[in-house]
Design a protein around this motif. Structure first.
Motif, PDB file in Angstrom:
ATOM      1  N   ALA A   9     -28.968  -1.247 -33.033  1.00 27.88           N
ATOM      2  CA  ALA A   9     -30.573  -1.171 -32.388  1.00 27.88           C
ATOM      3  C   ALA A   9     -31.372  -2.558 -33.615  1.00 27.88           C
ATOM      4  CB  ALA A   9     -31.715  -0.287 -32.029  1.00 27.88           C
ATOM      5  N   SER A  34     -37.360  -8.936 -31.693  1.00 25.71           N
ATOM      6  CA  SER A  34     -36.460  -8.790 -32.419  1.00 25.71           C
ATOM      7  C   SER A  34     -35.443  -9.822 -33.564  1.00 25.71           C
ATOM      8  CB  SER A  34     -35.465  -8.405 -30.852  1.00 25.71           C
ATOM      9  OG  SER A  34     -35.550  -7.380 -30.360  1.00 25.71           O
ATOM     10  N   GLN A  96     -36.716   2.421 -32.070  1.00 25.09           N
ATOM     11  CA  GLN A  96     -35.810   2.114 -31.681  1.00 25.09           C
ATOM     12  C   GLN A  96     -34.527   2.929 -32.003  1.00 25.09           C
ATOM     13  OE1 GLN A  96     -34.938  -0.973 -30.809  1.00 25.09           O
ATOM     14  NE2 GLN A  96     -36.981  -1.127 -30.003  1.00 25.09           N
ATOM     15  N   PHE A 135     -35.511  -3.198 -27.253  1.00 25.32           N
ATOM     16  CA  PHE A 135     -33.939  -2.378 -27.436  1.00 25.32           C
ATOM     17  C   PHE A 135     -33.353  -3.192 -26.060  1.00 25.32           C
ATOM     18  CE2 PHE A 135     -31.345   0.654 -25.652  1.00 25.32           C
ATOM     19  CZ  PHE A 135     -30.808   1.700 -27.302  1.00 25.32           C
TER      20      PHE A 135
END
Length: 322
Positions: A9, A34, A96, A135
């Motif tokens: 992750a 991300s 995460q 995620f």
């Protein structure tokens, strides 16, 4: 057959809240990204006794026990942490980690994945749905904030992040971002957020940052992030010693990066990690070289990372029982 599940992750940047006023019935909302490093990497397998080893193992075990109690009561597992996002660094480590553990557990127990429910189960996403959304999907996302009946704030936009753009991360190992009771206290003591500033933030996201990312207009995207961070940083300054940044050393180094040509400068969540954007790898490395000596002299860590345009990787391995 024996099964083990590995999950990777990615860390995330929280680029700013949108509406801390809440007059329309929803509060917070946020813009998040991300990034491809650092990451949480773990492996979960059935075992005779509950066990967790590796980086951040104590927190991981507590999350695992809570997840098992809800999703697989009576079962036992061994959790191996190969790598962990640094805790309380503003990179989304807790969310995460929690979601990686529940995703692995659901895969082992043949349960459908339900990231939003798991975030609520493990008390993640009280103010932000970015961790759950990233995620699942990666990329650049916006969450719609928390309403009266919200479980986990919904993702309302997801865009691919331009492949060539880079992010410089600056972190102070000697500092820790607000979390837990201290974070709740800070939110409770902050003054009301103005509707005018909430309007500015929403306009900057909808009419500048997102279109700029879609059209790969680096200059406009960087200007939007800088403006967002200025408004949000000024609001949170009373909880950060009167500064926009948790760490004065990080703030000073980011100012050097801005002078050298970086843009989109700010702090993710409560820090202490700060960031700045560069249009490509070569420019990121040039900027890194310009401030490397100053970073080392101040005890700061410096890294160049890219956006991560996919969600967490969940891999199962099956083996015959000997």
């Amino acid at each position: 057959m024996r099964i083990s599940v590995s999950v990777v992750a990615a860390a995330r940047l929280h680029l700013g809240f949108l509406d801390m006023n809440g007059a329309l019935g929803r509060k917070f909302g946020g813009l998040g990204l991300s990034i491809d490093a650092p990451a949480t990497r773990l492996t979960l397998r059935p075992a005779e006794a509950m066990e967790a080893t590796g980086p951040d193992a104590e927190r991981a075990r507590a999350l695992l026990e809570n997840a098992v109690a809800a999703l697989a009561p009576g079962k036992r597992y061994r959790l191996t942490m190969e790598q962990a996002i640094p805790p309380h660094s503003g990179l989304g480590s807790g969310t995460q980690l929690a979601l990686a553990i529940t995703a692995a557990l659901r895969r082992i127990e043949d349960l459908p994945q339900h990231v939003e429910a798991d975030a609520a189960l493990l008390q993640r996403g009280a103010r932000s749905g970015l961790g759950a959304g990233l995620f699942t999907r990666g990329g650049l996302v916006v969450d719609g904030g928390r309403g009266a009946d919200t479980t986990t704030p919904p993702v309302i936009s997801r865009l691919a992040f331009p492949e060539t753009w880079r992010i410089l991360l600056v972190s102070d190992p000697a500092a820790i971002g607000l979390h837990g009771a201290e974070e709740r206290k800070a939110f409770a003591e902050l003054p009301p957020f103005s509707e005018a500033d909430a309007g500015k933030l929403c306009r900057l996201v909808l009419m500048q940052a997102l279109p700029a990312a879609a059209e790969e207009d680096f200059v406009a995207f960087g200007a939007a992030v800088t403006a967002i961070q200025s408004i949000v940083g000024d609001y949170f300054a009373p909880a950060q010693g009167g500064r926009r940044f948790t760490s004065a050393a990080v703030e000073n180094l980011l100012a050097r990066l801005a002078e050298a040509g970086a843009t989109g400068v700010g702090q993710t969540s409560w820090g202490p990690t700060g960031f700045a954007f560069a249009p490509n790898e070569a420019e990121a490395r040039r900027l890194e070289a310009r401030v490397r000596g100053a970073a080392e002299a101040s005890g700061l860590s410096l890294a160049v990372v890219a956006g991560a345009d996919r969600g967490a990787r969940i891999d199962a391995v099956y083996a015959e029982i000997a």
